[in-house]
Design a protein around this motif. Structure first.
Motif, mmCIF file in Angstrom:
data_model
loop_
_atom_site.group_PDB
_atom_site.id
_atom_site.type_symbol
_atom_site.label_atom_id
_atom_site.label_comp_id
_atom_site.label_asym_id
_atom_site.label_seq_id
_atom_site.Cartn_x
_atom_site.Cartn_y
_atom_site.Cartn_z
ATOM 1 N N PRO A 65 0.821 -1.220 0.000
ATOM 2 C CA PRO A 65 0.000 0.000 0.000
ATOM 3 C C PRO A 65 0.852 1.266 0.000
ATOM 4 O O PRO A 65 1.855 1.355 0.711
ATOM 5 C CB PRO A 65 -0.809 -0.112 1.294
ATOM 6 N N MET A 66 0.443 2.252 -0.785
ATOM 7 C CA MET A 66 1.107 3.568 -0.824
ATOM 8 C C MET A 66 0.267 4.504 -1.680
ATOM 9 O O MET A 66 -0.714 4.092 -2.304
ATOM 10 C CB MET A 66 2.527 3.452 -1.394
ATOM 11 N N MET A 67 0.606 5.768 -1.702
ATOM 12 C CA MET A 67 0.023 6.777 -2.576
ATOM 13 C C MET A 67 -1.511 6.737 -2.577
ATOM 14 O O MET A 67 -2.175 6.533 -3.587
ATOM 15 C CB MET A 67 0.557 6.626 -3.998
ATOM 16 N N SER A 68 -2.079 6.908 -1.387
ATOM 17 C CA SER A 68 -3.538 6.981 -1.216
ATOM 18 C C SER A 68 -4.254 5.762 -1.784
ATOM 19 O O SER A 68 -5.323 5.870 -2.392
ATOM 20 C CB SER A 68 -4.093 8.260 -1.861
ATOM 21 N N GLY A 69 -3.665 4.592 -1.570
ATOM 22 C CA GLY A 69 -4.293 3.353 -1.990
ATOM 23 C C GLY A 69 -3.886 2.853 -3.360
ATOM 24 O O GLY A 69 -4.304 1.767 -3.764
ATOM 25 N N TRP A 70 -3.068 3.620 -4.066
ATOM 26 C CA TRP A 70 -2.617 3.213 -5.394
ATOM 27 C C TRP A 70 -1.257 2.531 -5.288
ATOM 28 O O TRP A 70 -0.213 3.145 -5.496
ATOM 29 C CB TRP A 70 -2.566 4.407 -6.339
ATOM 30 N N SER A 71 -1.269 1.254 -4.954
ATOM 31 C CA SER A 71 -0.045 0.463 -4.965
ATOM 32 C C SER A 71 0.439 0.342 -6.405
ATOM 33 O O SER A 71 -0.317 0.615 -7.358
ATOM 34 C CB SER A 71 -0.311 -0.927 -4.396
ATOM 35 N N LEU A 77 -3.589 -1.537 -13.107
ATOM 36 C CA LEU A 77 -4.952 -1.833 -13.544
ATOM 37 C C LEU A 77 -5.553 -0.684 -14.343
ATOM 38 O O LEU A 77 -6.489 -0.885 -15.117
ATOM 39 C CB LEU A 77 -5.843 -2.136 -12.335
ATOM 40 N N ALA A 78 -5.004 0.517 -14.170
ATOM 41 C CA ALA A 78 -5.473 1.686 -14.912
ATOM 42 C C ALA A 78 -4.628 1.957 -16.149
ATOM 43 O O ALA A 78 -4.879 2.935 -16.868
ATOM 44 C CB ALA A 78 -5.454 2.921 -14.011
ATOM 45 N N ASN A 92 -8.918 -5.763 -4.513
ATOM 46 C CA ASN A 92 -9.973 -5.148 -5.312
ATOM 47 C C ASN A 92 -9.434 -4.609 -6.633
ATOM 48 O O ASN A 92 -8.315 -4.088 -6.702
ATOM 49 C CB ASN A 92 -10.630 -4.006 -4.539
ATOM 50 N N GLY A 93 -10.254 -4.739 -7.673
ATOM 51 C CA GLY A 93 -9.939 -4.110 -8.938
ATOM 52 C C GLY A 93 -10.380 -2.655 -8.942
ATOM 53 O O GLY A 93 -10.657 -2.066 -7.888
ATOM 54 N N LEU A 94 -10.437 -2.058 -10.120
ATOM 55 C CA LEU A 94 -10.901 -0.682 -10.228
ATOM 56 C C LEU A 94 -12.392 -0.593 -9.931
ATOM 57 O O LEU A 94 -13.159 -1.501 -10.256
ATOM 58 C CB LEU A 94 -10.641 -0.147 -11.638
ATOM 59 N N THR A 95 -12.803 0.496 -9.308
ATOM 60 C CA THR A 95 -14.232 0.754 -9.152
ATOM 61 C C THR A 95 -14.821 1.134 -10.516
ATOM 62 O O THR A 95 -14.098 1.417 -11.473
ATOM 63 C CB THR A 95 -14.477 1.904 -8.169
ATOM 64 N N ASP A 96 -16.135 1.163 -10.590
ATOM 65 C CA ASP A 96 -16.784 1.557 -11.839
ATOM 66 C C ASP A 96 -16.379 2.971 -12.238
ATOM 67 O O ASP A 96 -16.140 3.258 -13.422
ATOM 68 C CB ASP A 96 -18.300 1.470 -11.700
ATOM 69 N N ASP A 97 -16.299 3.872 -11.256
ATOM 70 C CA ASP A 97 -15.920 5.257 -11.551
ATOM 71 C C ASP A 97 -14.479 5.331 -12.044
ATOM 72 O O ASP A 97 -14.162 6.110 -12.967
ATOM 73 C CB ASP A 97 -16.094 6.137 -10.313
ATOM 74 N N GLU A 98 -13.600 4.559 -11.428
ATOM 75 C CA GLU A 98 -12.195 4.572 -11.848
ATOM 76 C C GLU A 98 -12.039 3.995 -13.250
ATOM 77 O O GLU A 98 -11.286 4.530 -14.075
ATOM 78 C CB GLU A 98 -11.349 3.791 -10.849
ATOM 79 N N PRO A 236 -6.756 10.110 -3.598
ATOM 80 C CA PRO A 236 -6.843 9.033 -4.594
ATOM 81 C C PRO A 236 -7.168 9.529 -6.002
ATOM 82 O O PRO A 236 -6.600 9.045 -6.978
ATOM 83 C CB PRO A 236 -7.959 8.138 -4.052
ATOM 84 N N LEU A 237 -8.095 10.483 -6.119
ATOM 85 C CA LEU A 237 -8.467 10.985 -7.436
ATOM 86 C C LEU A 237 -7.296 11.698 -8.095
ATOM 87 O O LEU A 237 -7.029 11.511 -9.290
ATOM 88 C CB LEU A 237 -9.660 11.932 -7.319
ATOM 89 N N GLU A 238 -6.591 12.513 -7.315
ATOM 90 C CA GLU A 238 -5.468 13.257 -7.867
ATOM 91 C C GLU A 238 -4.351 12.317 -8.329
ATOM 92 O O GLU A 238 -3.704 12.558 -9.357
ATOM 93 C CB GLU A 238 -4.935 14.252 -6.838
ATOM 94 N N VAL A 239 -4.109 11.245 -7.559
ATOM 95 C CA VAL A 239 -3.081 10.283 -7.956
ATOM 96 C C VAL A 239 -3.476 9.613 -9.272
ATOM 97 O O VAL A 239 -2.661 9.490 -10.200
ATOM 98 C CB VAL A 239 -2.852 9.232 -6.855
ATOM 99 N N LEU A 240 -4.729 9.175 -9.376
ATOM 100 C CA LEU A 240 -5.185 8.527 -10.591
ATOM 101 C C LEU A 240 -5.102 9.474 -11.780
ATOM 102 O O LEU A 240 -4.595 9.106 -12.858
ATOM 103 C CB LEU A 240 -6.620 8.030 -10.420
ATOM 104 N N PHE A 241 -5.591 10.704 -11.615
ATOM 105 C CA PHE A 241 -5.563 11.656 -12.725
ATOM 106 C C PHE A 241 -4.133 12.011 -13.122
ATOM 107 O O PHE A 241 -3.851 12.225 -14.309
ATOM 108 C CB PHE A 241 -6.354 12.916 -12.356
ATOM 109 N N SER A 242 -3.235 12.091 -12.150
ATOM 110 C CA SER A 242 -1.844 12.388 -12.482
ATOM 111 C C SER A 242 -1.257 11.299 -13.369
ATOM 112 O O SER A 242 -0.451 11.580 -14.260
ATOM 113 C CB SER A 242 -1.012 12.529 -11.203
ATOM 114 N N TYR A 243 -1.670 10.060 -13.120
ATOM 115 C CA TYR A 243 -1.203 8.947 -13.952
ATOM 116 C C TYR A 243 -1.861 8.971 -15.331
ATOM 117 O O TYR A 243 -1.184 8.873 -16.366
ATOM 118 C CB TYR A 243 -1.500 7.630 -13.246
#
Length: 284
Positions: A65-71, A77-78, A92-98, A236-243
């Motif tokens: 685990p790290m970066m607000s849940g984004w191991s 997965l994204a 867990n995989g990605l949520t529907d929103d992710e 979590p949202l910011e980490v995902l969007f940054s990627y």
């Protein structure tokens, strides 16, 4: 043992798999954290999957685990190789929103294409149209010849800063200034964000992209770096969007506000209408 474990992070981003494997064998902890992430996370983020495989072979844990849940494993997965590590049962995989955000990122980046926007200011506003933006800014619509206007305007003059363009897009509108920061100023973005969210961007040619988040007239994020590597304490949202939008500040800004542009015209012009802003202290 190798003393500077952050060197492994550098190699994960820029080195070869052979260099990564050599360094991984010399460090005390192949999963040592630097700025909230392991070297494996860096390799995944930069899509250096060859280096990621070398790190896993050296004992790195994809699911730490790290970066607000984004191991590192969850981040794959994204990305383009969601089966890079194989997701263990119970993870867990990605949520529907992710998952929807991943699909939208691919569409939006393709729609915008490669943009050169140095010096441009934007305000990406959710849920309002251009007419409402005019009302909130108390601006005057200017009927002008675009080519003549852009040829004659002095981008460094005080008068030029009073002109902005605005364009309707799916999900809201974009206020733009091709030569300056005015759309992102507090005086503009606070008015635009009443009851909604506004993501501001100034592509500063001197210091890089500068972002801001304003919700319902309140600045909740300032001096941000859209499209850049996420900070350790980001959500979590910011980490995902940054990627999903790395190195693409314009797409990041539009996506954060939920705008679904179908082309780049709202950014590159010509806008739906040009506006002249009233005189006021926009930095207050």
């Amino acid at each position: 043992m190798y003393e500077d474990e952050s060197a492994l992070h550098d190699a994960a981003e820029d080195g070869s798999p052979e260099e990564v494997a050599e360094l991984a064998g010399r460090v005390e902890d192949v999963d040592a954290m630097h700025e909230g992430r392991t070297a494996l996370w860096v390799a995944v983020y930069e899509e250096r999957h060859d280096n990621a495989r070398a790190l896993v072979a050296a004992g790195a844990d994809p699911w730490r685990p790290m970066m607000s849940g984004w191991s590192p494993g969850r981040l794959t997965l994204a990305g383009p190789e969601p089966d890079l590590f194989g997701r263990p049962s119970g993870v867990n995989g990605l949520t529907d929103d992710e998952a929807a955000a991943v699909v939208e990122a691919e569409r939006l980046r393709a729609a915008l294409g490669d943009l050169y926007c140095d010096g441009t200011g934007l305000a990406c506003v959710a849920g309002i149209d251009a007419a409402e933006a005019v009302r909130r800014l108390e601006a005057t619509v200017e009927i002008i010849d675009p080519e003549e206007f852009l040829d004659e305007i002095d981008p460094f003059s005080e008068e030029s800063m009073s002109f902005v363009g605005v364009t309707d897009v799916p999900g809201g509108c974009v206020v733009t200034q091709p030569w300056g920061y005015m759309p992102q100023t507090p005086g503009a973005s606070k008015r635009l964000s009443a009851g909604t969210v506004c993501y501001g961007l100034y592509a500063n040619p001197k210091s890089g992209n500068q972002g801001s988040i304003v919700r319902d007239g309140e600045i909740v994020g300032w001096d941000l770096h859209p499209g850049g590597t996420p900070w350790e304490d980001e959500g979590p949202l910011e980490v995902l969007f940054s990627y999903l939008y790395r190195y693409d500040a314009v797409a990041y800004s539009c996506a954060y506000a939920g705008l679904q542009l179908t082309d780049a015209r709202a950014v590159t012009g010509p806008p739906d209408v040009w506006l002249r802003l009233p005189e006021r202290g926009y930095w207050r």
